[in-house]
Enzyme design. Sequence first.
Site, short mmCIF file in Angstrom:
data_model
loop_
_atom_site.label_atom_id
_atom_site.label_comp_id
_atom_site.label_asym_id
_atom_site.label_seq_id
_atom_site.Cartn_x
_atom_site.Cartn_y
_atom_site.Cartn_z
N ASP B 215 -10.89 -51.56 -25.59
CA ASP B 215 -11.84 -50.74 -26.33
C ASP B 215 -13.14 -51.54 -26.42
OD1 ASP B 215 -13.17 -49.15 -28.16
OD2 ASP B 215 -11.73 -49.41 -29.79
N HIS B 389 -12.95 -48.22 -34.65
CA HIS B 389 -13.07 -49.11 -33.49
C HIS B 389 -13.50 -50.50 -33.92
CE1 HIS B 389 -12.65 -45.83 -30.57
NE2 HIS B 389 -13.19 -45.11 -31.54
#
Lengths: 574, 574
Positions: B215, B389
Amino acid sequence: MNKYKVRFVPLGGIVGVTKNMYLYELYKKMDSNFFNKSKKGNNLDGYSLQDILIVDCGIGFPKEKDLGVDFVIPDVSYLEDKIDKIRAILFTHGHEDHIGALPYVYDTLGNPPVFASKLTAMFLENKFKQEAKRNIFIEIVNFEKEYSFGDFKVRFIRVTHSIPDTTHIFIKTPIGNFYHGSDFKLDLTPPYGPAPDFYQITKAGKEGVMCLLSDCLGSERPGLTLSESVVGETFENEMRKTKGKFIMTTFSSNISRIRQCVEAAIKFNRKVVFLGRSMKESTKLASEIGYLPIPDSLFANEEDLVRLPPNKVCLIVAGSQAQYGSALTKLADKQNPYVKIMPGDKVIFSSDPIPGNENEVYELIEDLVSQGADVFYSDIADQLHSSGHGNQEDLKFLIRFTNPKFFIPIGGTIRHQKQYEVLVDDLGYDKKKVFSLSEGETVWFDGVEARLGEKIETKNIYIDAYGVGDVGNIVLRDRKTISTDGIVFAILIVDKNAMLLTRPKIFSRGFVYEKDEKELYEGAIRLIEKITKPRERKVIDFGKLKRDIINNLEDYFFKIKGRRPMVVVEVISL
Amino acid sequence: MNKYKVRFVPLGGIVGVTKNMYLYELYKKMDSNFFNKSKKGNNLDGYSLQDILIVDCGIGFPKEKDLGVDFVIPDVSYLEDKIDKIRAILFTHGHEDHIGALPYVYDTLGNPPVFASKLTAMFLENKFKQEAKRNIFIEIVNFEKEYSFGDFKVRFIRVTHSIPDTTHIFIKTPIGNFYHGSDFKLDLTPPYGPAPDFYQITKAGKEGVMCLLSDCLGSERPGLTLSESVVGETFENEMRKTKGKFIMTTFSSNISRIRQCVEAAIKFNRKVVFLGRSMKESTKLASEIGYLPIPDSLFANEEDLVRLPPNKVCLIVAGSQAQYGSALTKLADKQNPYVKIMPGDKVIFSSDPIPGNENEVYELIEDLVSQGADVFYSDIADQLHSSGHGNQEDLKFLIRFTNPKFFIPIGGTIRHQKQYEVLVDDLGYDKKKVFSLSEGETVWFDGVEARLGEKIETKNIYIDAYGVGDVGNIVLRDRKTISTDGIVFAILIVDKNAMLLTRPKIFSRGFVYEKDEKELYEGAIRLIEKITKPRERKVIDFGKLKRDIINNLEDYFFKIKGRRPMVVVEVISL
């Protein structure tokens, strides 16, 4: 009922941050024949002391006094009748407050095996040469190995801190495991050496951690601690803009910080000059094992400064806490014969003032500014200093990694311990599982529960400062702070056999008015003479001599005056 | 030369954040007899395709369009002749952009075994019921187990994100291991469920990671991402001060966030009412598996709002992105028949506007404020939203934990990929080891090196929106943005056998002027009729039907007009 019990005994390092020394005691259930035969000494509740493991043995800086000048050592008298049980002394890292006391107590502890990582061992060996005038053998730890010390099994784990080669210690016992997580931060980008060994840390957690001992000094600060390497970038940026001398001051043990400054100097082709005894020493040691490489062409001595152009100089200077008599203070006081502060010079304080030192540091800064230097310190500029201690997030990561059943915050004050309890609570653990201890308070582990144990009586053993020249200054400052019982100094000048070459000299501040108490002092001098005379041992343990004098003087003054002044003894061996 | 090679193929999710779908292809060296017999299809350079593992299969939100309204799915045509090699489809978590496309492509992929964690499986099953009108069997992953898929071995690892049951996937191949680190943050205090399994993550690192897929969406943001649990505290504090209705809006998949709001409501004895289809659905699913417990006494329906006192109400509302027709927009537009915004009400936006949505969100906020509500959103108040995130430090931790040889940033835009390269560089790795791919760009691994491979041709397959009522709005907005080739809509009304009940309806915007192009449209309609007619299969794959129509229409328009409008097909089955 378990066959074994473990008692954790902090002889220091619990409250007051410094003077770290911790004991892990393994007790074994006695055969019923011997049960209760002896209640004293090393037998407790039918359990008999089997093995002792010692972690760290550092000096302390009494809060009320000038940090870095005078110091205390742990009181090891508790161990005196147990030295046959001591299996090893393990060291976590090479800071003074974790290693500095060993030369003073090693003999008393019966010279057990010593284990430390590379730089730590180097610093310890040097300390022994200086303080005990002899060599010591230290086994450099192997991070791949599991050591056995009696029924303890031990693994060293690489972590990061403000000094290279810092470790945590995973201590396995028959009833559960301890994770000794002393001074650390989780530095993902350490300028030198590897990042923390996260696999080994979490593996310890997977194997099961009964109790986490954790650094708690950063428990009040949110977020993650800044990486040490951001400071290196600051050095480069500032050096690029500096037209005169570039002067950096930090703790002399902060080899990573110093190395980053050296690397910037190499980049900008400035000669590196170290100022101050401690700075010269620690950088020499670090250089010897390759931790501080400086090309010969870029190394210069203090005397060379008279002929070097300012823009070709990078000074790395001891005295970031404005200690009296330190290299930086001398520089600011125009007492350095080779170099002066001039306009265009830049001075970077790459360390925060230790609480209590602020006034002196700010005075020093003003001195430097008044001579034309640009001075950078953390109040006005970011990223000049990064703490070696983990902030809240670092501490929380360690808890998640190890997932312990019990907690003992170490290396912080009560305030930090309380805040650590909050963190533990935030993570969903029961606050009651945290033992916020004060010095000498012990904890018993039986494999299921943990409870507060007997308190071990300890006292501060005061040791004199690094140099006799500082003494006057100590007294001056202490007058303000040691307001209840005062302070007494004893100076002994002895030969190599510890024979007094002249009568001991005693003076005090804040204790009693000396002119009115000639008899009191004469008695004290005679007491010292009495203690000093009958020494005939070949190897003179000056540490023990000092402690004997301190103990006797404390008792003496208390008996006569009902007060317990701080007693500082300086032995000058000619 | 190694016997095996692995090719990583991103069919989506590389640039543009969403539409995640990744292939791991294992190739085996062919017997020399077969060497070079076939250069086409599944044989490459003497290697023959043996096993394919698919990770995720999500929908995408084309940047130029209204996010959350119309969407795209990965183009799986590359896989059509390889379905016998597909060993499994693994899902990392239950967000739309990771699971949403499966119902549209599952048949085309040959219905391979599907593995997902609990909540993810729940969401997938529901999606199948809704979109494909059928059931699907999903194996719930066991985190203790190592799965074998052909010569791949796979372990699922628990991590944290903005939805419970998020995993990373450790994929072992004969030539090296991949760590598939999709959407995550390192949340040390997740409000529900465990913290990331740091031991398993670092153990993967210890076993060796050839390539880390990570990510990278938070790669521009310094520090660690805020824990999800800080938002819960904010809810409590704000709810305490709210005199009227407490109204919270966030993504309907953010079950943790919703649960924290529900818990605050329980604490302050407010009835919980969910508004909006997606919100009602996802909370119902989460409740069914115990992830969102609400006492019956505190649950109320939309209709109950007419009689509940405002200070006894907690509304949890879909539409945080100000989507047209969403529950929150309707509320602000006074279109909800049961409830109105009034002075004293508090509206909390617990999500940041997705870039591009800002104007609409700010308009919505103004609507709400003008009706007397106190509106809190992240520009004016902290800790209303925490990203799912990882920020820079989270990403750096993952790199240190896994210590990979190569890197592929996923789930971010080019800007995030570039910033991820900087982080990799900061950590002392070689930036050249980072493959910042665009969609369809592949990477070959041979166990020693990695190199860019052939580019797989993919295209966006556009799928219609959630409801036909939104279409007018899409067109309106797209007129501004789809300026080069325009957009064409085709509406089909069919029976259960996919037989057209009326002629398809076509209309366009920004493509050609419809009135002048009646023939062009008539041709398109006939084309759709042709495609739709000959279907005789029992199970109608509406997804495939739509894709066929889209492909054919795109080609048709290009042939005649030389332009490739975006084609959106809506099939309404009566």
